[in-house]
Design a protein around this motif. Structure first.
Motif, mmCIF file in Angstrom:
data_model
loop_
_atom_site.group_PDB
_atom_site.id
_atom_site.type_symbol
_atom_site.label_atom_id
_atom_site.label_comp_id
_atom_site.label_asym_id
_atom_site.label_seq_id
_atom_site.Cartn_x
_atom_site.Cartn_y
_atom_site.Cartn_z
ATOM 1 N N SER A 32 0.829 -1.205 0.000
ATOM 2 C CA SER A 32 0.000 0.000 0.000
ATOM 3 C C SER A 32 0.866 1.259 0.000
ATOM 4 O O SER A 32 0.542 2.241 -0.675
ATOM 5 C CB SER A 32 -0.965 0.005 1.183
ATOM 6 O OG SER A 32 -0.276 -0.020 2.399
ATOM 7 N N LYS A 33 1.994 1.228 0.705
ATOM 8 C CA LYS A 33 2.905 2.372 0.708
ATOM 9 C C LYS A 33 3.482 2.604 -0.683
ATOM 10 O O LYS A 33 3.544 3.733 -1.170
ATOM 11 C CB LYS A 33 4.033 2.144 1.711
ATOM 12 C CG LYS A 33 4.967 3.313 1.863
ATOM 13 C CD LYS A 33 5.975 3.069 2.964
ATOM 14 C CE LYS A 33 6.797 4.305 3.221
ATOM 15 N NZ LYS A 33 7.671 4.140 4.370
ATOM 16 N N ARG A 34 3.866 1.524 -1.323
ATOM 17 C CA ARG A 34 4.406 1.616 -2.684
ATOM 18 C C ARG A 34 3.362 2.170 -3.653
ATOM 19 O O ARG A 34 3.667 3.011 -4.501
ATOM 20 C CB ARG A 34 4.864 0.232 -3.118
ATOM 21 C CG ARG A 34 5.607 0.226 -4.400
ATOM 22 C CD ARG A 34 6.236 -1.136 -4.616
ATOM 23 N NE ARG A 34 6.298 -1.390 -6.035
ATOM 24 C CZ ARG A 34 6.141 -2.556 -6.602
ATOM 25 N NH1 ARG A 34 5.914 -3.604 -5.857
ATOM 26 N NH2 ARG A 34 6.213 -2.688 -7.888
ATOM 27 N N SER A 35 2.133 1.742 -3.498
ATOM 28 C CA SER A 35 1.053 2.211 -4.362
ATOM 29 C C SER A 35 0.808 3.708 -4.187
ATOM 30 O O SER A 35 0.624 4.445 -5.165
ATOM 31 C CB SER A 35 -0.223 1.432 -4.052
ATOM 32 O OG SER A 35 -1.309 1.967 -4.730
ATOM 33 N N ILE A 36 0.831 4.163 -2.963
ATOM 34 C CA ILE A 36 0.595 5.587 -2.695
ATOM 35 C C ILE A 36 1.744 6.425 -3.244
ATOM 36 O O ILE A 36 1.520 7.486 -3.836
ATOM 37 C CB ILE A 36 0.389 5.824 -1.188
ATOM 38 C CG1 ILE A 36 -0.971 5.279 -0.804
ATOM 39 C CG2 ILE A 36 0.513 7.295 -0.829
ATOM 40 C CD1 ILE A 36 -1.254 5.237 0.646
ATOM 41 N N GLU A 73 -0.524 8.312 9.146
ATOM 42 C CA GLU A 73 -0.041 7.882 7.836
ATOM 43 C C GLU A 73 -0.347 6.406 7.607
ATOM 44 O O GLU A 73 -0.845 6.016 6.548
ATOM 45 C CB GLU A 73 1.455 8.129 7.700
ATOM 46 C CG GLU A 73 2.008 7.731 6.356
ATOM 47 C CD GLU A 73 3.506 7.931 6.239
ATOM 48 O OE1 GLU A 73 4.048 7.543 5.190
ATOM 49 O OE2 GLU A 73 4.127 8.461 7.175
ATOM 50 N N LYS A 74 -0.093 5.586 8.598
ATOM 51 C CA LYS A 74 -0.366 4.152 8.456
ATOM 52 C C LYS A 74 -1.860 3.896 8.305
ATOM 53 O O LYS A 74 -2.280 3.092 7.472
ATOM 54 C CB LYS A 74 0.187 3.389 9.659
ATOM 55 C CG LYS A 74 0.048 1.893 9.512
ATOM 56 C CD LYS A 74 0.753 1.151 10.604
ATOM 57 C CE LYS A 74 0.658 -0.343 10.353
ATOM 58 N NZ LYS A 74 1.375 -1.120 11.350
ATOM 59 N N ASN A 75 -2.663 4.609 9.075
ATOM 60 C CA ASN A 75 -4.111 4.439 8.984
ATOM 61 C C ASN A 75 -4.615 4.846 7.602
ATOM 62 O O ASN A 75 -5.384 4.121 6.972
ATOM 63 C CB ASN A 75 -4.815 5.251 10.068
ATOM 64 C CG ASN A 75 -6.310 5.080 10.011
ATOM 65 O OD1 ASN A 75 -6.816 3.978 9.803
ATOM 66 N ND2 ASN A 75 -7.028 6.167 10.174
ATOM 67 N N TYR A 76 -4.207 6.020 7.130
ATOM 68 C CA TYR A 76 -4.627 6.471 5.809
ATOM 69 C C TYR A 76 -4.105 5.541 4.721
ATOM 70 O O TYR A 76 -4.801 5.252 3.754
ATOM 71 C CB TYR A 76 -4.137 7.892 5.529
ATOM 72 C CG TYR A 76 -4.861 8.961 6.297
ATOM 73 C CD1 TYR A 76 -6.227 8.929 6.485
ATOM 74 C CD2 TYR A 76 -4.163 10.028 6.835
ATOM 75 C CE1 TYR A 76 -6.881 9.920 7.183
ATOM 76 C CE2 TYR A 76 -4.807 11.034 7.536
ATOM 77 C CZ TYR A 76 -6.170 10.971 7.705
ATOM 78 O OH TYR A 76 -6.818 11.956 8.395
ATOM 79 N N ARG A 77 -2.879 5.098 4.876
ATOM 80 C CA ARG A 77 -2.261 4.240 3.869
ATOM 81 C C ARG A 77 -3.029 2.934 3.713
ATOM 82 O O ARG A 77 -3.253 2.464 2.612
ATOM 83 C CB ARG A 77 -0.814 3.969 4.281
ATOM 84 C CG ARG A 77 0.036 3.395 3.219
ATOM 85 C CD ARG A 77 1.506 3.362 3.598
ATOM 86 N NE ARG A 77 1.767 2.757 4.883
ATOM 87 C CZ ARG A 77 2.572 3.282 5.807
ATOM 88 N NH1 ARG A 77 3.190 4.424 5.589
ATOM 89 N NH2 ARG A 77 2.770 2.674 6.945
ATOM 90 N N ASN A 79 -6.258 2.210 5.053
ATOM 91 C CA ASN A 79 -7.720 2.282 5.012
ATOM 92 C C ASN A 79 -8.283 3.327 4.057
ATOM 93 O O ASN A 79 -9.367 3.121 3.503
ATOM 94 C CB ASN A 79 -8.265 2.545 6.419
ATOM 95 C CG ASN A 79 -7.850 1.463 7.393
ATOM 96 O OD1 ASN A 79 -7.808 0.293 7.053
ATOM 97 N ND2 ASN A 79 -7.510 1.853 8.601
ATOM 98 N N GLU A 80 -7.605 4.452 3.885
ATOM 99 C CA GLU A 80 -8.121 5.532 3.059
ATOM 100 C C GLU A 80 -7.011 6.148 2.198
ATOM 101 O O GLU A 80 -6.639 7.300 2.396
ATOM 102 C CB GLU A 80 -8.718 6.625 3.945
ATOM 103 C CG GLU A 80 -9.787 6.149 4.903
ATOM 104 C CD GLU A 80 -10.229 7.260 5.816
ATOM 105 O OE1 GLU A 80 -10.721 8.281 5.310
ATOM 106 O OE2 GLU A 80 -10.058 7.103 7.033
ATOM 107 N N PRO A 81 -6.489 5.421 1.225
ATOM 108 C CA PRO A 81 -5.359 5.941 0.450
ATOM 109 C C PRO A 81 -5.696 7.191 -0.373
ATOM 110 O O PRO A 81 -4.810 7.984 -0.675
ATOM 111 C CB PRO A 81 -4.968 4.773 -0.458
ATOM 112 C CG PRO A 81 -6.134 3.873 -0.473
ATOM 113 C CD PRO A 81 -6.859 4.079 0.810
ATOM 114 N N ASP A 82 -6.953 7.393 -0.722
ATOM 115 C CA ASP A 82 -7.341 8.575 -1.502
ATOM 116 C C ASP A 82 -7.236 9.865 -0.691
ATOM 117 O O ASP A 82 -7.227 10.951 -1.268
ATOM 118 C CB ASP A 82 -8.762 8.432 -2.031
ATOM 119 C CG ASP A 82 -8.888 7.281 -3.014
ATOM 120 O OD1 ASP A 82 -7.858 6.918 -3.615
ATOM 121 O OD2 ASP A 82 -10.004 6.759 -3.184
#
Length: 100
Positions: A32-36, A73-77, A79-82
């Motif tokens: 998910s971090k890589r995707s963001i 950051e971890k939560n957004y990454r 659960n809510e990447p947008d």
């Protein structure tokens, strides 16, 4: 007779449970971090997710510690990447309004 049933179940469990935990605790967050980061790069945003969060909350008048920013950051990454793009847009609008 029972060993024929129990041994394969134990072998599968011994392989599946650690694999699931590695995915859940490590790989999911890494992917998910890589995707963001790819998404931010796609839109030519040079800021990191933590910088975006810090600036967004500073514009709202809230001061966050480094640890709180990491948690957010971890939560957004995960659960809510947008939200990173939405926060960046809010930062950009705020800076445009301040410049006028």
């Amino acid at each position: 007779m029972i060993a024929i049933i129990i041994i394969p179940i134990l072998v599968v469990a011994l392989v599946a449970i650690p694999s699931y935990l590695v995915y859940k605790l490590f790989l999911k967050d890494l992917l998910s971090k890589r995707s963001i980061l790819k998404t931010l790069k796609k839109y030519n945003i040079d800021k990191t997710p933590s910088q975006i969060i810090r600036e967004y909350y500073e514009n709202k008048g809230e001061s966050l510690s480094h640890k709180e920013i990491q948690k957010l950051e971890k939560n957004y990454r995960q659960n809510e990447p947008d939200q990173f793009l939405a926060m960046y847009d809010a930062i950009r609008e705020n800076s445009n309004n301040a410049g006028e």
